[in-house]
Design a protein around this motif. Structure first.
Motif, PDB file in Angstrom:
ATOM      1  N   THR A  36      40.572  39.322  38.050  1.00  0.00           N
ATOM      2  CA  THR A  36      40.457  38.170  39.172  1.00  0.00           C
ATOM      3  C   THR A  36      40.212  36.821  38.571  1.00  0.00           C
ATOM      4  O   THR A  36      39.445  36.682  37.713  1.00  0.00           O
ATOM      5  CB  THR A  36      39.242  38.399  40.077  1.00  0.00           C
ATOM      6  OG1 THR A  36      39.810  39.689  40.776  1.00  0.00           O
ATOM      7  CG2 THR A  36      39.252  37.615  41.162  1.00  0.00           C
ATOM      8  N   ALA A  37      41.093  35.792  38.837  1.00  0.00           N
ATOM      9  CA  ALA A  37      40.728  34.413  38.034  1.00  0.00           C
ATOM     10  C   ALA A  37      39.736  33.767  39.051  1.00  0.00           C
ATOM     11  O   ALA A  37      40.045  33.173  40.237  1.00  0.00           O
ATOM     12  CB  ALA A  37      42.183  33.729  38.298  1.00  0.00           C
ATOM     13  N   THR A  38      38.927  33.485  38.226  1.00  0.00           N
ATOM     14  CA  THR A  38      37.616  32.516  38.862  1.00  0.00           C
ATOM     15  C   THR A  38      37.593  31.174  37.814  1.00  0.00           C
ATOM     16  O   THR A  38      36.905  31.390  36.837  1.00  0.00           O
ATOM     17  CB  THR A  38      36.463  33.237  38.809  1.00  0.00           C
ATOM     18  OG1 THR A  38      36.631  34.346  39.661  1.00  0.00           O
ATOM     19  CG2 THR A  38      35.357  32.479  39.524  1.00  0.00           C
ATOM     20  N   GLU A  72      47.496  27.369  38.915  1.00  0.00           N
ATOM     21  CA  GLU A  72      46.747  27.647  39.974  1.00  0.00           C
ATOM     22  C   GLU A  72      46.157  28.976  39.663  1.00  0.00           C
ATOM     23  O   GLU A  72      46.763  29.831  38.927  1.00  0.00           O
ATOM     24  CB  GLU A  72      47.467  27.459  41.272  1.00  0.00           C
ATOM     25  CG  GLU A  72      48.145  26.154  41.699  1.00  0.00           C
ATOM     26  CD  GLU A  72      46.994  25.261  42.041  1.00  0.00           C
ATOM     27  OE1 GLU A  72      45.767  25.519  42.525  1.00  0.00           O
ATOM     28  OE2 GLU A  72      46.925  23.940  41.715  1.00  0.00           O
ATOM     29  N   PRO A  73      44.840  29.073  40.132  1.00  0.00           N
ATOM     30  CA  PRO A  73      44.231  30.291  40.017  1.00  0.00           C
ATOM     31  C   PRO A  73      45.011  31.832  40.467  1.00  0.00           C
ATOM     32  O   PRO A  73      45.074  32.665  39.724  1.00  0.00           O
ATOM     33  CB  PRO A  73      42.978  30.300  40.886  1.00  0.00           C
ATOM     34  CG  PRO A  73      42.542  28.674  40.842  1.00  0.00           C
ATOM     35  CD  PRO A  73      44.098  28.158  40.850  1.00  0.00           C
ATOM     36  N   GLU A  74      45.718  31.589  41.783  1.00  0.00           N
ATOM     37  CA  GLU A  74      46.376  32.722  42.087  1.00  0.00           C
ATOM     38  C   GLU A  74      47.619  32.857  41.427  1.00  0.00           C
ATOM     39  O   GLU A  74      48.015  34.327  41.234  1.00  0.00           O
ATOM     40  CB  GLU A  74      47.048  32.312  43.519  1.00  0.00           C
ATOM     41  CG  GLU A  74      45.808  32.031  44.653  1.00  0.00           C
ATOM     42  CD  GLU A  74      45.171  30.625  44.665  1.00  0.00           C
ATOM     43  OE1 GLU A  74      45.858  29.776  43.721  1.00  0.00           O
ATOM     44  OE2 GLU A  74      44.020  30.488  45.129  1.00  0.00           O
ATOM     45  N   ALA A  75      48.338  31.938  40.831  1.00  0.00           N
ATOM     46  CA  ALA A  75      49.597  32.096  39.667  1.00  0.00           C
ATOM     47  C   ALA A  75      49.051  32.566  38.560  1.00  0.00           C
ATOM     48  O   ALA A  75      49.640  33.846  38.128  1.00  0.00           O
ATOM     49  CB  ALA A  75      50.094  30.789  39.644  1.00  0.00           C
ATOM     50  N   ARG A 121      47.740  39.833  35.851  1.00  0.00           N
ATOM     51  CA  ARG A 121      47.893  41.316  36.294  1.00  0.00           C
ATOM     52  C   ARG A 121      49.321  41.833  36.015  1.00  0.00           C
ATOM     53  O   ARG A 121      49.084  43.258  35.845  1.00  0.00           O
ATOM     54  CB  ARG A 121      47.440  41.398  37.788  1.00  0.00           C
ATOM     55  CG  ARG A 121      46.308  40.991  38.176  1.00  0.00           C
ATOM     56  CD  ARG A 121      46.019  41.141  39.874  1.00  0.00           C
ATOM     57  NE  ARG A 121      44.757  40.797  40.081  1.00  0.00           N
ATOM     58  CZ  ARG A 121      43.995  40.999  41.280  1.00  0.00           C
ATOM     59  NH1 ARG A 121      44.912  41.567  42.229  1.00  0.00           N
ATOM     60  NH2 ARG A 121      42.604  41.052  41.538  1.00  0.00           N
ATOM     61  N   GLN A 135      46.193  34.405  37.973  1.00  0.00           N
ATOM     62  CA  GLN A 135      45.941  35.994  38.142  1.00  0.00           C
ATOM     63  C   GLN A 135      47.046  36.740  38.488  1.00  0.00           C
ATOM     64  O   GLN A 135      47.030  38.026  37.819  1.00  0.00           O
ATOM     65  CB  GLN A 135      45.084  35.964  39.467  1.00  0.00           C
ATOM     66  CG  GLN A 135      44.560  37.331  40.015  1.00  0.00           C
ATOM     67  CD  GLN A 135      43.620  37.189  41.280  1.00  0.00           C
ATOM     68  OE1 GLN A 135      42.512  36.687  40.928  1.00  0.00           O
ATOM     69  NE2 GLN A 135      44.316  37.700  42.540  1.00  0.00           N
ATOM     70  N   GLU A 136      48.256  36.351  39.037  1.00  0.00           N
ATOM     71  CA  GLU A 136      49.212  37.427  39.414  1.00  0.00           C
ATOM     72  C   GLU A 136      49.877  37.447  37.789  1.00  0.00           C
ATOM     73  O   GLU A 136      50.476  38.750  37.926  1.00  0.00           O
ATOM     74  CB  GLU A 136      50.398  36.612  40.334  1.00  0.00           C
ATOM     75  CG  GLU A 136      51.485  37.451  40.660  1.00  0.00           C
ATOM     76  CD  GLU A 136      52.493  37.390  39.532  1.00  0.00           C
ATOM     77  OE1 GLU A 136      53.317  38.422  39.427  1.00  0.00           O
ATOM     78  OE2 GLU A 136      52.632  36.683  38.968  1.00  0.00           O
ATOM     79  N   ASP A 156      43.964  44.204  36.919  1.00  0.00           N
ATOM     80  CA  ASP A 156      42.806  44.006  38.191  1.00  0.00           C
ATOM     81  C   ASP A 156      42.249  42.765  37.797  1.00  0.00           C
ATOM     82  O   ASP A 156      41.279  42.363  38.507  1.00  0.00           O
ATOM     83  CB  ASP A 156      42.020  45.141  38.381  1.00  0.00           C
ATOM     84  CG  ASP A 156      40.950  45.373  37.160  1.00  0.00           C
ATOM     85  OD1 ASP A 156      41.129  44.623  36.163  1.00  0.00           O
ATOM     86  OD2 ASP A 156      40.149  46.211  37.120  1.00  0.00           O
ATOM     87  N   PHE A 160      39.363  30.909  33.305  1.00  0.00           N
ATOM     88  CA  PHE A 160      39.435  31.656  34.506  1.00  0.00           C
ATOM     89  C   PHE A 160      38.605  32.902  34.385  1.00  0.00           C
ATOM     90  O   PHE A 160      38.787  33.810  35.706  1.00  0.00           O
ATOM     91  CB  PHE A 160      41.081  32.082  34.870  1.00  0.00           C
ATOM     92  CG  PHE A 160      41.832  30.954  35.306  1.00  0.00           C
ATOM     93  CD1 PHE A 160      41.488  30.387  36.358  1.00  0.00           C
ATOM     94  CD2 PHE A 160      42.787  30.246  34.406  1.00  0.00           C
ATOM     95  CE1 PHE A 160      42.153  29.330  37.148  1.00  0.00           C
ATOM     96  CE2 PHE A 160      43.623  29.297  35.061  1.00  0.00           C
ATOM     97  CZ  PHE A 160      43.271  28.864  36.124  1.00  0.00           C
TER      98      PHE A 160
END
Length: 269
Positions: free
Chosen positions: A140-142, A65-68, A74, A70-71, A138, A105
């Motif tokens: 950001t996954a898009t 998932e993008p949030e995972a 980072r 991205q974390e 920093d 991403f």
């Protein structure tokens, strides 16, 4: 620039984020290799934890998932404004998954150390066991930076390349997944033929000729899959080097066979 040589990486250490993505299916954990020695400043990136979601209906290495993602990036210090260099043992089979996932991403400057850690050590460059202190990134996954295929799209792709070994493609053996065979219409194109014996990619012209013989040329709808979307990313990278855009079926064979209604082929095509 997509591939970098050991000397090119050595010249910019400190100016790029370096991710050690050493991993082998059913092999020793990459973290052990990293602990024994790595490129100075490199941070260990775990294939299963950082570059994929947990195994399940989406396959053995589904897209995170993008949030995972991205974390994870980072935590590894990845920044949007800073180039990233990824490497594995030698042949870039694992590093390509990191390259592809970062590109998908939205990171637009990701490079692969051609020949991996082996090339680095053979060049006589320094190795350390020190784990660097990492400043949080920093990034950001898009999603959407690279084309992807679902099962239906893979089935209708004009030139679909199966990146696995020929014997798995033919269904003669299947050491990992519960069903043997390949997606009907797919063409056998093992990723091992993308590199030379040292693990370095073949020259772009040689890759162009290899893929042209398989029908994969610019302007044609091309896709790639493997067992779980790892070595197929290597195929997409090799196609990229050859100037041929291609979609990745991330779920690959491990996802295809979750639906018994999907056909399975075992004859050479």
């Amino acid at each position: 620039m997509t591939l970098v040589t050991p000397s090119e990486l050595a010249a910019v250490l400190g100016e790029v984020t370096v991710l050690d993505v050493r991993w082998r299916l059913a092999g020793p954990p990459g973290a052990e290799s990293y602990a024994e020695g790595h490129v100075p400043g490199a941070v260990y990136c775990d294939m299963d934890r950082d570059l994929a979601a947990p195994p399940g209906p989406g396959g053995r290495h589904p897209l995170p998932e993008p949030e995972a993602f991205q974390e994870a990036m980072r935590r590894l210090g990845v920044r949007a404004s800073r180039p990233v260099v990824v490497y594995d043992d030698a042949d870039s089979m694992a590093a390509a998954r990191a390259w592809w996932t970062l590109r998908y991403f939205g990171h637009d400057d990701v490079r692969v150390l051609d020949g991996g850690f082996r090339a680095w050590t053979e060049a006589g460059l320094p190795v350390t066991a020190d784990v660097p202190d990492v400043d949080p990134g920093d990034f950001t996954a898009t999603p959407g930076g690279m084309p992807i295929l679902d099962a239906d799209q893979a089935a209708t792709t004009k030139v679909l390349l199966d990146a696995r070994a020929p014997e798995r493609y033919r269904g003669e053996v299947e050491p990992i997944d519960p069903v043997a065979g390949h997606i009907p219409g797919a063409r056998c194109a093992p990723t091992t033929a993308n590199v030379d014996p040292s693990g370095r990619f073949l020259p772009p012209q040689a890759l162009k000729e290899r893929f042209a013989a398989l029908g994969a040329v610019p302007g044609v709808d091309v896709g790639a899959y493997c067992g779980s979307g790892v070595t197929a990313a290597h195929q997409v990278l090799a196609l990229h080097l050859a100037g041929v855009p291609a979609g990745l079926y991330v779920g690959s064979w491990s996802h295809w066979i979750t639906d018994p209604a999907r056909p399975v082929a075992t004859r050479e095509e």
